[in-house]
Design a protein around this motif. Sequence first.
Motif, PDB file in Angstrom:
ATOM      1  N   SER A   1     -65.480   3.181 -28.049  1.00 38.37           N
ATOM      2  CA  SER A   1     -64.877   4.634 -27.326  1.00 38.37           C
ATOM      3  C   SER A   1     -63.570   4.296 -26.827  1.00 38.37           C
ATOM      4  CB  SER A   1     -65.974   4.744 -26.237  1.00 38.37           C
ATOM      5  OG  SER A   1     -67.214   4.841 -26.967  1.00 38.37           O
ATOM      6  N   VAL A   2     -63.031   5.411 -26.878  1.00 43.53           N
ATOM      7  CA  VAL A   2     -61.533   5.743 -26.101  1.00 43.53           C
ATOM      8  C   VAL A   2     -61.590   6.674 -25.211  1.00 43.53           C
ATOM      9  CG1 VAL A   2     -60.409   4.552 -28.055  1.00 43.53           C
ATOM     10  CG2 VAL A   2     -60.849   7.206 -28.103  1.00 43.53           C
ATOM     11  N   LEU A   3     -60.755   6.887 -24.440  1.00 45.02           N
ATOM     12  CA  LEU A   3     -60.585   7.798 -23.442  1.00 45.02           C
ATOM     13  C   LEU A   3     -59.755   9.015 -23.836  1.00 45.02           C
ATOM     14  CD1 LEU A   3     -60.415   6.096 -20.067  1.00 45.02           C
ATOM     15  CD2 LEU A   3     -61.909   7.560 -20.633  1.00 45.02           C
ATOM     16  N   SER A   4     -60.491   9.976 -23.965  1.00 39.45           N
ATOM     17  CA  SER A   4     -59.757  11.284 -24.497  1.00 39.45           C
ATOM     18  C   SER A   4     -59.807  12.326 -23.312  1.00 39.45           C
ATOM     19  CB  SER A   4     -60.813  12.027 -25.700  1.00 39.45           C
ATOM     20  OG  SER A   4     -60.694  11.114 -26.414  1.00 39.45           O
ATOM     21  N   PHE A   5     -59.170  13.516 -23.431  1.00 40.70           N
ATOM     22  CA  PHE A   5     -58.963  14.508 -22.493  1.00 40.70           C
ATOM     23  C   PHE A   5     -58.826  15.979 -22.781  1.00 40.70           C
ATOM     24  CE2 PHE A   5     -54.614  15.586 -20.737  1.00 40.70           C
ATOM     25  CZ  PHE A   5     -54.203  14.911 -21.785  1.00 40.70           C
ATOM     26  N   ILE A   6     -59.159  16.877 -22.080  1.00 42.25           N
ATOM     27  CA  ILE A   6     -58.811  18.152 -22.362  1.00 42.25           C
ATOM     28  C   ILE A   6     -58.032  18.704 -21.171  1.00 42.25           C
ATOM     29  CG2 ILE A   6     -59.301  20.587 -22.768  1.00 42.25           C
ATOM     30  CD1 ILE A   6     -61.950  19.724 -23.625  1.00 42.25           C
ATOM     31  N   PRO A   7     -56.646  19.130 -21.227  1.00 46.68           N
ATOM     32  CA  PRO A   7     -55.715  19.181 -19.971  1.00 46.68           C
ATOM     33  C   PRO A   7     -56.140  20.690 -19.524  1.00 46.68           C
ATOM     34  CG  PRO A   7     -54.475  19.390 -22.150  1.00 46.68           C
ATOM     35  CD  PRO A   7     -55.777  19.104 -22.617  1.00 46.68           C
ATOM     36  N   ASP A   8     -55.873  20.666 -18.084  1.00 44.74           N
ATOM     37  CA  ASP A   8     -55.813  21.895 -17.333  1.00 44.74           C
ATOM     38  C   ASP A   8     -57.185  22.829 -17.807  1.00 44.74           C
ATOM     39  OD1 ASP A   8     -53.140  21.215 -16.746  1.00 44.74           O
ATOM     40  OD2 ASP A   8     -52.578  22.036 -18.446  1.00 44.74           O
ATOM     41  N   VAL A   9     -58.254  22.250 -17.608  1.00 38.99           N
ATOM     42  CA  VAL A   9     -59.244  23.219 -17.532  1.00 38.99           C
ATOM     43  C   VAL A   9     -59.620  23.571 -16.084  1.00 38.99           C
ATOM     44  CG1 VAL A   9     -62.080  22.886 -17.880  1.00 38.99           C
ATOM     45  CG2 VAL A   9     -60.360  21.422 -19.215  1.00 38.99           C
ATOM     46  N   PRO A  10     -59.971  24.947 -16.356  1.00 46.14           N
ATOM     47  CA  PRO A  10     -60.281  25.569 -14.820  1.00 46.14           C
ATOM     48  C   PRO A  10     -61.352  24.721 -14.147  1.00 46.14           C
ATOM     49  CG  PRO A  10     -60.220  27.430 -16.630  1.00 46.14           C
ATOM     50  CD  PRO A  10     -60.204  25.938 -17.312  1.00 46.14           C
ATOM     51  N   TYR A  11     -61.043  24.635 -12.792  1.00 46.18           N
ATOM     52  CA  TYR A  11     -61.869  23.534 -12.138  1.00 46.18           C
ATOM     53  C   TYR A  11     -63.249  24.306 -11.959  1.00 46.18           C
ATOM     54  CZ  TYR A  11     -63.887  20.703  -8.249  1.00 46.18           C
ATOM     55  OH  TYR A  11     -64.237  19.522  -7.746  1.00 46.18           O
ATOM     56  N   PRO A  12     -63.567  25.536 -11.663  1.00 47.21           N
ATOM     57  CA  PRO A  12     -65.001  25.928 -11.458  1.00 47.21           C
ATOM     58  C   PRO A  12     -65.800  25.626 -12.651  1.00 47.21           C
ATOM     59  CG  PRO A  12     -63.346  27.720 -10.922  1.00 47.21           C
ATOM     60  CD  PRO A  12     -62.500  26.602 -11.624  1.00 47.21           C
ATOM     61  N   ILE A  13     -65.240  25.493 -13.978  1.00 46.57           N
ATOM     62  CA  ILE A  13     -65.898  25.325 -15.050  1.00 46.57           C
ATOM     63  C   ILE A  13     -65.991  23.702 -15.005  1.00 46.57           C
ATOM     64  CG2 ILE A  13     -65.928  25.156 -17.618  1.00 46.57           C
ATOM     65  CD1 ILE A  13     -64.633  27.782 -17.657  1.00 46.57           C
ATOM     66  N   ALA A  14     -65.083  23.173 -15.213  1.00 49.55           N
ATOM     67  CA  ALA A  14     -64.825  21.546 -15.324  1.00 49.55           C
ATOM     68  C   ALA A  14     -65.907  21.070 -14.398  1.00 49.55           C
ATOM     69  CB  ALA A  14     -63.636  21.129 -15.137  1.00 49.55           C
ATOM     70  N   LYS A  15     -66.173  21.310 -13.035  1.00 48.14           N
ATOM     71  CA  LYS A  15     -66.593  20.682 -12.136  1.00 48.14           C
ATOM     72  C   LYS A  15     -68.085  20.762 -12.368  1.00 48.14           C
ATOM     73  CE  LYS A  15     -67.418  24.283  -8.578  1.00 48.14           C
ATOM     74  NZ  LYS A  15     -66.905  24.742  -7.146  1.00 48.14           N
ATOM     75  N   LYS A  16     -68.754  21.828 -13.280  1.00 45.08           N
ATOM     76  CA  LYS A  16     -70.226  21.834 -13.477  1.00 45.08           C
ATOM     77  C   LYS A  16     -70.602  21.231 -14.866  1.00 45.08           C
ATOM     78  CE  LYS A  16     -70.545  26.580 -11.551  1.00 45.08           C
ATOM     79  NZ  LYS A  16     -70.061  27.766 -12.003  1.00 45.08           N
ATOM     80  N   VAL A  17     -69.559  20.679 -15.520  1.00 50.55           N
ATOM     81  CA  VAL A  17     -69.962  19.860 -16.755  1.00 50.55           C
ATOM     82  C   VAL A  17     -70.861  18.792 -16.511  1.00 50.55           C
ATOM     83  CG1 VAL A  17     -68.955  18.350 -18.525  1.00 50.55           C
ATOM     84  CG2 VAL A  17     -68.023  20.420 -17.996  1.00 50.55           C
ATOM     85  N   ILE A  18     -70.692  17.841 -15.525  1.00 51.46           N
ATOM     86  CA  ILE A  18     -71.327  16.685 -15.193  1.00 51.46           C
ATOM     87  C   ILE A  18     -73.048  17.193 -14.887  1.00 51.46           C
ATOM     88  CG2 ILE A  18     -70.830  16.576 -12.667  1.00 51.46           C
ATOM     89  CD1 ILE A  18     -71.267  13.621 -14.743  1.00 51.46           C
ATOM     90  N   LYS A  19     -73.214  18.129 -14.254  1.00 54.56           N
ATOM     91  CA  LYS A  19     -74.454  18.685 -13.967  1.00 54.56           C
ATOM     92  C   LYS A  19     -75.135  19.081 -15.182  1.00 54.56           C
ATOM     93  CE  LYS A  19     -75.451  20.614  -9.441  1.00 54.56           C
ATOM     94  NZ  LYS A  19     -75.018  21.817  -8.739  1.00 54.56           N
ATOM     95  N   MET A  20     -74.596  19.552 -16.062  1.00 53.49           N
ATOM     96  CA  MET A  20     -74.951  20.186 -17.329  1.00 53.49           C
ATOM     97  C   MET A  20     -75.337  18.794 -18.286  1.00 53.49           C
ATOM     98  SD  MET A  20     -75.510  22.928 -19.272  1.00 53.49           S
ATOM     99  CE  MET A  20     -74.452  24.357 -18.914  1.00 53.49           C
ATOM    100  N   LEU A  21     -74.449  17.806 -18.144  1.00 60.44           N
ATOM    101  CA  LEU A  21     -74.829  16.620 -18.992  1.00 60.44           C
ATOM    102  C   LEU A  21     -76.027  15.936 -18.379  1.00 60.44           C
ATOM    103  CD1 LEU A  21     -71.330  15.398 -19.465  1.00 60.44           C
ATOM    104  CD2 LEU A  21     -72.621  16.606 -21.282  1.00 60.44           C
ATOM    105  N   ASN A  22     -76.047  15.819 -17.034  1.00 58.52           N
ATOM    106  CA  ASN A  22     -77.253  14.981 -16.343  1.00 58.52           C
ATOM    107  C   ASN A  22     -78.654  15.882 -16.272  1.00 58.52           C
ATOM    108  OD1 ASN A  22     -75.854  12.728 -16.460  1.00 58.52           O
ATOM    109  ND2 ASN A  22     -75.150  13.084 -14.458  1.00 58.52           N
ATOM    110  N   GLY A  23     -78.529  16.597 -15.376  1.00 60.71           N
ATOM    111  CA  GLY A  23     -79.659  17.431 -14.917  1.00 60.71           C
ATOM    112  C   GLY A  23     -80.305  18.582 -15.947  1.00 60.71           C
ATOM    113  N   ALA A  24     -79.178  19.227 -16.311  1.00 62.78           N
ATOM    114  CA  ALA A  24     -79.552  20.329 -17.196  1.00 62.78           C
ATOM    115  C   ALA A  24     -79.719  20.144 -18.541  1.00 62.78           C
ATOM    116  CB  ALA A  24     -78.657  21.566 -16.984  1.00 62.78           C
ATOM    117  N   GLY A  25     -80.011  18.921 -18.964  1.00 67.86           N
ATOM    118  CA  GLY A  25     -79.921  18.561 -20.404  1.00 67.86           C
ATOM    119  C   GLY A  25     -80.712  19.345 -21.269  1.00 67.86           C
ATOM    120  N   LYS A  26     -81.774  19.765 -20.738  1.00 68.75           N
ATOM    121  CA  LYS A  26     -82.865  20.466 -21.322  1.00 68.75           C
ATOM    122  C   LYS A  26     -82.252  21.734 -21.857  1.00 68.75           C
ATOM    123  CE  LYS A  26     -86.821  18.482 -21.148  1.00 68.75           C
ATOM    124  NZ  LYS A  26     -87.298  17.635 -20.031  1.00 68.75           N
ATOM    125  N   ILE A  27     -81.271  22.481 -20.997  1.00 64.36           N
ATOM    126  CA  ILE A  27     -80.781  23.624 -21.576  1.00 64.36           C
ATOM    127  C   ILE A  27     -79.935  23.341 -22.874  1.00 64.36           C
ATOM    128  CG2 ILE A  27     -79.042  25.594 -20.892  1.00 64.36           C
ATOM    129  CD1 ILE A  27     -79.556  24.845 -17.993  1.00 64.36           C
TER     130      ILE A  27
END
Length: 609
Positions: free
Chosen positions: A435-461
């Motif tokens: 694995s290498v580190l990749s990125f998407i530049p300049d993602v609106p923070y209100p969206i970006a900050k919710k990604v971790i929750k989606m990957l963890n808690g809301a996996g079912k969705i």
Amino acid sequence: MGFKSAVIGSALAALAGLHTASAAQPKAAEPVPAPMRDLVWGKLNFLHTTDTHGWHAGHLQEGQYSGDWGDYVSFAQHMRKRADDLGVDLLLVDTGDRVEGNGLYDASDPKGKYYYDIYREQDVDIICTGNHELYHASTADAEHRFTVPNFKDRYIASNLDYIVPETGERVPMAQRYRKFRTKNQKVNVVAFGFLFDFTGNDKNTIVQPVRQTIQEPWFQKAIREETDVFIVIGHVGVQMQEFKDIFKAIRAENPVTPILFFGGHVHIRDATAYDDRSFAIASGRYFETIGWMSVDGVVKKVEAPTAESPLSFHRRYIDNNLLGLYHHTGLNSKTFPTEHGRNVSAMITKARKELELDYTFGCAPKDYWMTRAPYPSEDSIYTLLQQEVIPDIAVKPSRKDVPRLVIANTGAIRFDIFKGAFTRDTTYIVSPFLSVLSFIPDVPYPIAKKVIKMLNGAGKIMQAETHLDTRFMGIPEQWALNESIIYKNPGPVIHDGVQKPLDGLSEKPRLTEGYTTRDDIGDDGDDSIHANINFYLVPNCIQTELSFYSGGEPDTVDLVFLDFIQPFVLMALKLLGGRYGNEHVQSYVEGTFTDLWAEWIKKNWSAKC
Ligand SMILES: *[C@@H]1O[C@H](CO)[C@@H](O)[C@H](O)[C@H]1NC(C)=O
Ligand SMILES: *[C@@H]1O[C@H](CO)[C@@H](O)[C@H](O)[C@H]1NC(C)=O
Ligand SMILES: *[C@@H]1O[C@H](CO)[C@@H](O)[C@H](O)[C@H]1NC(C)=O
């Protein structure tokens, strides 16, 4: 098959009288004694390895698992002789994920330069493929070029096809099933080799979903073959639906024939029975465990035309501990190693030397645990990663002041770090992936900050909306959580009962921490009696915030992540209303995560041990 019938006292006595033993790899820790439960032999007996992930040199830092592949060769030779003497049969099974996870496989160029020749020295009777043989086209190619022909008619691929690179032709990875008779009792066997419904494979293999395979004409014919026993091996957890579906299909045609399952993938010790004439075992991970299954009673149909005579099944999870292997064979450090076993150990020593696996990058100041310490905590390897390593390695000079969220999946870490030398081998053990580190530049923070929750808690969705299985981001050990009773009570396991003197012992032994397995059969499966280890849940992913300055939330951030989880991150962004695709993803820093971490160790843990 209760605890009471286990032989404990005499075994401890036997171990106490041993000479100091030395593991076959020169620098390995001394094996450690433990009170033992004996193996119960039957008419059909099996030794089972799974998810060895390149650990064929054994665990050099853990004496209770420090036997190497050469020791296993010696062990199998002695056990086959015992089977011959008793007039019963012994078969060896391996259920895949033999690669990725240890320097012996990963450190060479090409990968596996030494591994394929070392592995083939063991006489495995039934072998199949795991998902790790398929993530990279080059790994699947090598599997098809080396291990499949090395094991010829003993390699089974019931639901796996391979694309021949020269012709583009789609062919079975190996034969679909195997029909054979055992050596001593001439028991008729029909054997299958499955992989769970894996979708993360590279382009040169095709995994057919198990529920389709069992409809195939060849399978329907195979389950109508005249046979005494069906053996289903698979890179599949024994509580997973795939095995249950196979069981149902075979049982529908064969009301009384014994059906034996050997599973893996979830990295745990587990056993279950789908009915009273079937039995299933999974034998752990990383060559810590050699699984033992035996079947007794009338297994040959001709002996029991009604075929209703009772069968009995036993299982043991044998620690890959030399003292235990001596115990089970009644041998000692002088009489145990066979010439063949010694040769294989020597091959491993030579390979480790040529790969410079003992080269030391630094000295780990303490132990860091994946699941033996809660996350977050100072003993958690994920806290180390999140708070110390990632802030130093996730830096792109041209954007170092841009606020960023760095997301790593916990599954990128494969093993604990032990206090002491951190070697080249350790880097691959802890983080073997490319694995290498990749990125998407300049993602609106209100969206970006919710990604971790989606990957963890809301996996079912995500699972409901897409075909992405979020469990692939986490550690395989947690796959079992919702499917097995082993961790029915996840979270801290309370140390309970282990301090009581054991029956027949005048003194309480000092128990080493290790497996204390409870499966559907009971709590007497482990061959060695251990003190409990705590098990704590970890999330799929962890996140580090960097270059966040006081004065409110940033408008946009760089979203940095390990490329392994790119499909999950993109899907999470989409579900959150962001419009991003692969074309928005860029490289963040040069070098694999493993290399970056090794550099970090060199700089930050430079002290001599
Ligand atoms: C072990 O290695 C020696 C030396 O290479 C060789 O002569 C011998 O045949 C090998 N024995 C076995 C059983 O592999
Ligand atoms: C197990 O199931 C529970 C309840 O459905 C869920 O909250 C949890 O995330 C699941 N755990 C894993 C590891 O999938
Ligand atoms: C690790 O080493 C780097 C480079 O020498 C240094 O900047 C950093 O502060 C160190 N990190 C820790 C956690 O000690």
